[in-house]
Scaffold this active site. Structure first.
Site, PDB file in Angstrom:
ATOM      1  N   HIS A 181      37.307 -15.537  -6.579  1.00 59.40           N
ATOM      2  CA  HIS A 181      37.313 -15.832  -7.856  1.00 59.40           C
ATOM      3  C   HIS A 181      38.096 -15.945  -8.133  1.00 59.40           C
ATOM      4  O   HIS A 181      38.565 -16.362  -8.998  1.00 59.40           O
ATOM      5  CB  HIS A 181      36.778 -14.216  -8.392  1.00 59.40           C
ATOM      6  CG  HIS A 181      36.275 -13.332  -7.931  1.00 59.40           C
ATOM      7  ND1 HIS A 181      35.397 -12.109  -7.959  1.00 59.40           N
ATOM      8  CD2 HIS A 181      34.966 -14.004  -8.102  1.00 59.40           C
ATOM      9  CE1 HIS A 181      34.278 -11.784  -8.464  1.00 59.40           C
ATOM     10  NE2 HIS A 181      33.626 -12.926  -7.724  1.00 59.40           N
ATOM     11  N   SER A 234      30.508 -17.107  -9.550  1.00 60.84           N
ATOM     12  CA  SER A 234      31.607 -16.307 -10.357  1.00 60.84           C
ATOM     13  C   SER A 234      32.892 -17.489  -9.920  1.00 60.84           C
ATOM     14  O   SER A 234      33.660 -17.051 -11.029  1.00 60.84           O
ATOM     15  CB  SER A 234      31.868 -14.826  -9.325  1.00 60.84           C
ATOM     16  OG  SER A 234      30.608 -14.200  -9.997  1.00 60.84           O
TER      17      SER A 234
END
Length: 269
Positions: free
Chosen positions: A185, A133
Site C-alpha cells: 500500500h 490495492s
C-alpha cells in the site's frame, strides 16, 4: 430513486472494465482452485525472472472481502474519468493506471531487496503479494492532491474525505484484512505522490501504447521462460548475446500449469 447504474458505467468505462476483469479473475481463481503462489508476486519469483507476475498479482485477489473493498474503492475513484475538464479524464486514468501497476510493483520489490540485502530480513524473500490495492492507493493519493475536496465512498456506506483517504484506508484495511501488505500500500501511495507532483509525468497516447507494448512482450516472454504457460509456438533460442532472443513459431500449445497449493506468507495488496 437513485441514479441508474447504467449512467455511471457509461461515464466510467475504464473503471467498469477493470472492476469486471478483476471480478472475473477472482471467480476463475476460486472455480479452478488456482493457488495464489501461481499468480502472486514475491522477491524470489521476481529475481527468477517471473516478471509476468507483476500483472497477474495486481489483478488477483485472495478473498471476496479483499475484492469487494478494492473494487468499491476503485469504483468511487473512477470519478477521475469524469474530470476531463480539470486535466484528468479517461485517457489520463488509463495512462497512469499502467504507470501505477508497473512502478508500484517495481518499488515494492526494491523495498524488499533493501530489507533483505541491507537489513538481513529474510522474511520478505518469500512474502507473496496479490491484489489491486497498490493501484487503488495510488489513485487515492493522486485524487487527494488534485481534488482535495472529493469524497471516497466505501461499500456505499462509509464516506471519507479524500485528502485523508490513503492513510485512513491503510488503517481500515489493516483492521478488516489482517494480511494486508503495508509495504504494498505504501508503494502505491509513494508512486501516487510522484505522479501528482510531476516527478512521473509526460504520459500521452504514444507513450502509453509503447509502455503497453513492452508490458505485453515482457509478460509473454517471461511467462514462456518461467514455464508457467506452454507457448509451444514460441521458441527462444540462445545467441552469442543472450539478451537478444530469437523467436520461432513452431506449433500451437496451450497448457496452463496451476496448483491449488497455497503459499505461506501471502500478503494482500
Amino acid at each position: 430513486m437513485g441514479r441508474p447504474l447504467f449512467y455511471d458505467i457509461i461515464e466510467k468505462p475504464a473503471t467498469s472494465c477493470i472492476v469486471t476483469l478483476c471480478s472475473v479473475i477472482w471467480f476463475v481463481i476460486q472455480k479452478k482452485s488456482i493457488g495464489y503462489s501461481q499468480v502472486g508476486l514475491s522477491y524470489e519469483t521476481a529475481i527468477e525472472g517471473h516478471y509476468w507476475r507483476m500483472i497477474t498479482s495486481a489483478l488477483s485477489h485472495i478473498s471476496v472481502l479483499h475484492l469487494v473493498f478494492n473494487m468499491s474503492a476503485l469504483w468511487s475513484l473512477g470519478v477521475v474519468e469524469q474530470l476531463g475538464h480539470v486535466g484528468l479524464g479517461t485517457a489520463y486514468y488509463l495512462h497512469y493506471t499502467l504507470v501505477l501497476v508497473v512502478f508500484s510493483g517495481v518499488l515494492v520489490i526494491g523495498i524488499y531487496h533493501l530489507l533483505i540485502a541491507r537489513f538481513k530480513i529474510d522474511y520478505f524473500r518469500r512474502v507473496t503479494a496479490v491484489g489491486y490495492s497498490c493501484v487503488v492507493f495510488g489513485w487515492m493519493t493522486i485524487l487527494s492532491v488534485k481534488q482535495p475536496s472529493s469524497k471516497l465512498n466505501l461499500f456505499g456506506l462509509l464516506s471519507l474525505p479524500i485528502s485523508f483517504a490513503p492513510f485512513e484506508s491503510l488503517i481500515f484495511t489493516s483492521i478488516i484484512v489482517p494480511q494486508a501488505s503495508f509495504l504494498g500500500h505504501l508503494s502505491g501511495i509513494l508512486v501516487g505522490y510522484a505522479i501528482s507532483w510531476g516527478l512521473i509525468g509526460g504520459m500521452n497516447n504514444y507513450w502509453a501504447l509503447t509502455m503497453l507494448g513492452w508490458i505485453v512482450v515482457v509478460f509473454v516472454f517471461s511467462l514462456k521462460k518461467s514455464g508457467a504457460y506452454d507457448f509451444s509456438f514460441l521458441e527462444i533460442e540462445s545467441l552469442t548475446d543472450a539478451s537478444l532472443p530469437s523467436v520461432r513459431f513452431i506449433g500451437n500449445g496451450r497448457t496452463l500449469q496451476a496448483s491449488a497449493v497455497p503459499l505461506s506468507g501471502v500478503e494482500v495488496v
